[in-house]
Design an enzyme around this catalytic site. Structure first.
Site, mmCIF file in Angstrom:
data_model
loop_
_atom_site.group_PDB
_atom_site.id
_atom_site.type_symbol
_atom_site.label_atom_id
_atom_site.label_comp_id
_atom_site.label_asym_id
_atom_site.label_seq_id
_atom_site.Cartn_x
_atom_site.Cartn_y
_atom_site.Cartn_z
ATOM 1 C CB CYS A 1 12.154 14.213 13.690
ATOM 2 S SG CYS A 1 13.468 15.176 14.480
ATOM 3 C CG PHE B 1 13.127 11.430 3.418
ATOM 4 C CD1 PHE B 1 12.749 12.731 3.245
ATOM 5 C CD2 PHE B 1 12.197 10.954 4.207
ATOM 6 C CE1 PHE B 1 11.816 12.756 3.824
ATOM 7 C CE2 PHE B 1 11.165 11.400 4.398
ATOM 8 C CZ PHE B 1 10.947 12.613 3.953
ATOM 9 N NE ARG C 1 11.212 6.722 1.851
ATOM 10 C CZ ARG C 1 11.061 7.178 2.468
ATOM 11 N NH1 ARG C 1 10.030 8.521 2.452
ATOM 12 N NH2 ARG C 1 10.063 6.712 3.282
#
Ligand code: NAD
Length: 499
Positions: A281, A149, A177
């Protein structure tokens, strides 16, 4: 209510699974759309479409394929603001951040416009008597991409731009999402001249992913998401004989040496720790100051900056970050912060329980700063994926290096220092895939490859750069000898290069 359909063979496709998921506006907490979820039948429709189109696309010369990509880049640039707002409405991040998301993806599409050059094979004239040997790079056929997402523009483009430029058909299974931007990207590819069927989008969760992994006609799968799902997709895909690359979670450490420029470092920790509410990330989630004095200066400088971060809806001016993607994500992160307090870390700034006036149902959380975090604590071991920065104090450089190297994740890391020797030593020895030197988010540019180490990556070839060309093509090596070079008579020994 708006309904979001699959996109197959250049058209919206309703599907017949009867399964749907709610798509929220994280800023308000409202359900703003319903997305259709795919099962095996919807995936089969996407594969049928891809199969019907892929052969002609692979036979289209690479320069023409590159022109479609160049046109797509121009169209995306022209529609950037519209797509960024659509992204923010489903993801929650600021519009500026969504523009950055799209631009980083667009850079990979720009890289893919060089495909004619990138696909050039190797050739050896006279490899033996009258023998030429050469190597071809041919598309794998049908590739699939399963995306998270947090970058609904960039990560799909990491995958489909090189895959399609190499002559493959591609099936994208984006996060359920925030599914709207991926569909818009597919529409723009069509407008740029891509034949129907070369880029299909199927929405869904586990059922859609399992259908991809089980499908014999899908040759290669690229996945980005959390580590448990990455390792599952890698194992299932590889067991089925597919080529698979899976990119997982992260816990990125920033090492702060005593000689670091503290002002630059604090700016870096704020941007990289809290930008996009920490839902990146490559976010810095652990700051490792070396020495007590460095730690004290760092925490003293960070505290007022963290307290003053502005949280709000993406529509507001001058906010630093928006809400989290779902209520479940906010509850999970709040629970981890509760656990950190219970396990003895010092919560220097507490962003829990933030109530946003006028947006009481939005998924907001304020910024949190922990000090005195220990490697045994859950907040250190777990990927929090929220606006939480943990300070772990290290006695010396070796201890700081070991922390970054020994963590189960190895996506990104950074060192802040004025000492070239220390920086070089760190970059050389740290067991992490992407390293920054006074750069907090060392995300490689499109013409380099992106990928972590350890449990942040399963597989061997990275995203974008030349690795992506290798991942989305198969090598074929041809050995050719023409009649004038052939002597009469059968050969029974294995051919060797004569001395
Ligand atoms: P996620 O793992 O929940 O979902 C990723 C994809 O897997 C989605 O398309 C989702 O629909 C699918 N999925 C979810 N549950 C599944 C299941 N049980 N079986 C099969 N498929 C399933 O990840 P997310 O929450 O969307 O994204 C955040 C995660 O992604 C973080 O862990 C983050 O670190 C990671 N991430 C990694 C990178 C990287 O390059 N290493 C980049 C971005 C995000």
């Amino acid at each position: 209510m708006r309904s979001i359909q699959h996109f197959i063979h250049g058209k919206p496709f309703a599907g017949s699974s009867g399964q749907f998921a709610d798509v929220f506006n994280p800023a308000t907490g409202e359900v703003q759309a319903r997305v259709a979820l795919a099962g095996a039948a919807e995936l089969q429709a996407a594969v049928d479409s891809a199969k019907s189109a892929q052969g002609d696309w692979a036979a289209t010369n690479p320069q023409r394929r590159a022109r479609v990509m160049a046109k797509f880049v121009a169209l995306l640039n022209a529609n950037l603001r519209e797509l960024a707002e659509l992204m923010s409405r489903e993801h929650g991040k600021t519009v500026g951040d969504s523009i950055g998301d799209l631009q980083r993806g667009l850079e990979v599409a720009e890289f893919a416009t060089g495909v004619a050059h990138l696909l050039k094979g190797e050739f050896t004239e006279g490899a033996g008597p009258g023998i030429d040997m050469y190597c071809l790079r041919q598309p794998v056929g049908i590739g699939a991409g399963i995306t998270p997402f947090n970058f609904p523009g960039m990560i799909p483009m990491w995958m489909f731009a090189p895959a399609i430029a190499c002559g493959n058909a591609f099936i994208l299974k984006p996060s359920e999402r925030d599914p709207s931007v991926p569909v818009r990207l597919a529409e723009l590819m069509l407008e740029a001249g891509l034949p129907p069927g070369i880029l299909n989008v199927v929405h869904g969760g586990k059922d859609a992913v399992d259908a991809i992994l089980a499908h014999p006609d899908i040759a290669a799968v690229s996945f980005v998401g959390s580590t448990p799902i990455a390792s599952y997709v890698y194992a299932q895909g590889a067991a089925g004989g597919k080529r698979v690359q899976c990119f997982g979670g992260a816990k990125n450490h920033a090492i702060i040496m005593p000689d670091a420029d503290m002002e630059v470092t604090v700016d870096a920790m704020i941007g990289a720790g809290y930008g996009s509410a920490g839902e990146r990330c490559m976010a810095i989630s652990v700051a490792v100051p070396v020495g007590e004095e460095t730690a004290n200066r760092l925490v003293a400088a960070l505290k007022p900056r963290v307290e003053n971060l502005k949280v709000g809806p993406y529509t507001a001016e001058n906010i630093d970050f928006g809400p989290l993607v779902t209520k479940a994500a906010r509850d999970k992160i709040t629970g981890l912060v509760d656990g950190g307090v219970a396990q003895g870390a010092s919560l220097v700034v507490d962003g829990r329980g933030l109530a946003m006036q006028g947006y009481e149902n939005g998924f907001y959380m304020g910024a949190c700063l922990f000090d005195h975090v220990k490697p045994s604590m859950d907040i250190y071991k777990t990927e929090i994926f929220g606006p939480v920065l943990s300070v772990v104090r290290a006695k010396n450089f070796e201890e700081a290096l070991s922390l970054a190297s020994d963590h189960e994740y190895g996506n990104g890391t950074a060192i802040f220092t004025r000492d070239g020797d220390a920086a070089r030593d760190f970059a050389s020895r740290v067991q992490v895939g992407m390293v920054g030197i006074n750069v907090p988010i060392p995300t490689p540019l499109a013409y380099y490859s992106f990928g972590g180490w350890k449990r942040s990556m399963f597989g061997d070839l990275n995203q974008h750069g030349t690795d992506s060309i290798r991942f989305w093509t198969r090598t074929k090596t041809v050995t050719a000898r023409w009649p004038s070079g052939i002597k009469a008579g059968a050969e029974f020994s294995i051919p060797v290069i004569s001395r």
